[in-house]
Design a protein around this motif. Structure first.
Motif, short mmCIF file in Angstrom:
data_model
loop_
_atom_site.label_atom_id
_atom_site.label_comp_id
_atom_site.label_asym_id
_atom_site.label_seq_id
_atom_site.Cartn_x
_atom_site.Cartn_y
_atom_site.Cartn_z
N GLU A 132 -5.01 7.65 -1.48
CA GLU A 132 -4.74 5.63 -2.12
C GLU A 132 -3.78 5.86 -3.00
O GLU A 132 -4.95 5.30 -3.95
CB GLU A 132 -5.79 4.75 -1.43
CG GLU A 132 -4.78 3.13 -1.37
CD GLU A 132 -5.22 2.42 -0.96
OE1 GLU A 132 -6.29 1.65 -1.85
OE2 GLU A 132 -6.31 2.87 1.01
N ILE A 133 -2.76 6.02 -3.64
CA ILE A 133 -2.11 5.52 -4.48
C ILE A 133 -2.20 4.34 -4.72
O ILE A 133 -2.33 3.49 -6.76
CB ILE A 133 -0.81 6.10 -4.45
CG1 ILE A 133 -0.77 7.60 -4.60
CG2 ILE A 133 -0.48 5.73 -6.12
CD1 ILE A 133 1.10 8.32 -4.49
N PHE A 134 -1.84 3.13 -4.00
CA PHE A 134 -1.78 1.78 -4.50
C PHE A 134 -1.58 0.90 -2.98
O PHE A 134 -1.54 1.68 -2.72
CB PHE A 134 -0.03 1.80 -5.00
CG PHE A 134 0.81 0.25 -5.39
CD1 PHE A 134 0.97 -0.86 -4.48
CD2 PHE A 134 0.56 -0.03 -7.06
CE1 PHE A 134 1.40 -1.79 -4.87
CE2 PHE A 134 1.28 -1.00 -6.44
CZ PHE A 134 1.39 -1.61 -6.23
N ASN A 135 -2.97 -0.10 -3.64
CA ASN A 135 -3.17 -0.88 -2.69
C ASN A 135 -2.96 -2.57 -4.16
O ASN A 135 -4.01 -3.40 -3.88
CB ASN A 135 -4.15 -0.71 -2.22
CG ASN A 135 -4.96 -2.27 -0.94
OD1 ASN A 135 -4.49 -3.08 -0.79
ND2 ASN A 135 -5.80 -1.19 -0.63
N ASN A 136 -1.85 -3.38 -3.40
CA ASN A 136 -1.63 -4.07 -4.47
C ASN A 136 -0.09 -5.20 -3.73
O ASN A 136 0.72 -4.38 -2.97
CB ASN A 136 -1.88 -4.31 -6.03
CG ASN A 136 -2.45 -4.70 -6.46
OD1 ASN A 136 -2.02 -6.28 -6.40
ND2 ASN A 136 -2.01 -4.71 -8.24
N VAL A 145 6.23 4.62 -7.61
CA VAL A 145 5.19 4.92 -8.34
C VAL A 145 4.81 7.22 -8.42
O VAL A 145 6.04 7.25 -7.60
CB VAL A 145 4.16 4.50 -7.37
CG1 VAL A 145 4.18 5.50 -5.63
CG2 VAL A 145 2.62 4.49 -7.17
N SER A 171 3.88 -5.91 -5.13
CA SER A 171 5.07 -5.32 -6.74
C SER A 171 6.36 -6.56 -6.14
O SER A 171 5.99 -6.77 -5.14
CB SER A 171 5.62 -4.17 -5.61
OG SER A 171 5.82 -4.13 -4.35
N TRP A 219 2.93 10.43 -8.45
CA TRP A 219 0.75 10.90 -8.05
C TRP A 219 1.12 12.18 -8.89
O TRP A 219 1.99 12.50 -8.50
CB TRP A 219 1.56 10.96 -6.15
CG TRP A 219 0.44 11.96 -5.88
CD1 TRP A 219 -1.09 11.65 -5.80
CD2 TRP A 219 0.69 12.90 -5.19
NE1 TRP A 219 -1.78 12.29 -4.98
CE2 TRP A 219 -0.90 13.51 -3.82
CE3 TRP A 219 1.07 13.36 -4.34
CZ2 TRP A 219 -1.15 14.54 -3.60
CZ3 TRP A 219 1.05 14.25 -3.18
CH2 TRP A 219 -0.20 14.78 -2.82
N THR A 226 0.58 -1.24 -0.17
CA THR A 226 0.06 -0.10 -0.13
C THR A 226 1.13 1.20 -0.31
O THR A 226 2.55 1.33 1.08
CB THR A 226 -1.38 -0.32 1.07
OG1 THR A 226 -1.77 -0.76 1.07
CG2 THR A 226 -2.34 1.81 1.20
#
Length: 99
Positions: free
Chosen positions: A50-54, A63, A56, A65, A37
């Protein structure tokens, strides 16, 4: 702008923040665990984006923004915090947006 986080034992983790033309890049190197996250918070501690929820790739993570919040609005100049969460760690650093 460059922000550094260093693990005192290994010296591996480095968090860099770059801003150019309204785009901010967050790069974390030396990871052992995958990033799950990435969140941006304002100075009041309210989650802005919330830019990323996965998950990597291990070892390096980047990442970007676009300076927009979760509603698509461009955020104002000010102090913000980036939170990067991995499976076993949490990194938080402040950065400023200056116009």
């Amino acid at each position: 702008m460059e922000l550094l986080i260093t693990d005192e034992n290994t010296g591996l983790n480095t968090l860099n923040v770059y801003g150019k033309n309204g785009i901010y890049y967050f790069e974390l190197n030396g990871l052992i665990d995958p990033v799950t996250t990435v969140n941006i918070y304002n100075i009041l501690g309210q989650k802005t984006k919330e830019i990323f929820n996965n998950t990597s790739i291990n070892n390096s993570f980047m990442v970007y923004w676009d300076r927009k919040d979760d509603y698509g609005n461009v955020v104002r100049a000010g102090v913000y915090f980036v939170e990067i969460i991995t499976e076993n760690d949490r990194f938080v650093k402040s950065f400023a947006i200056i116009e």
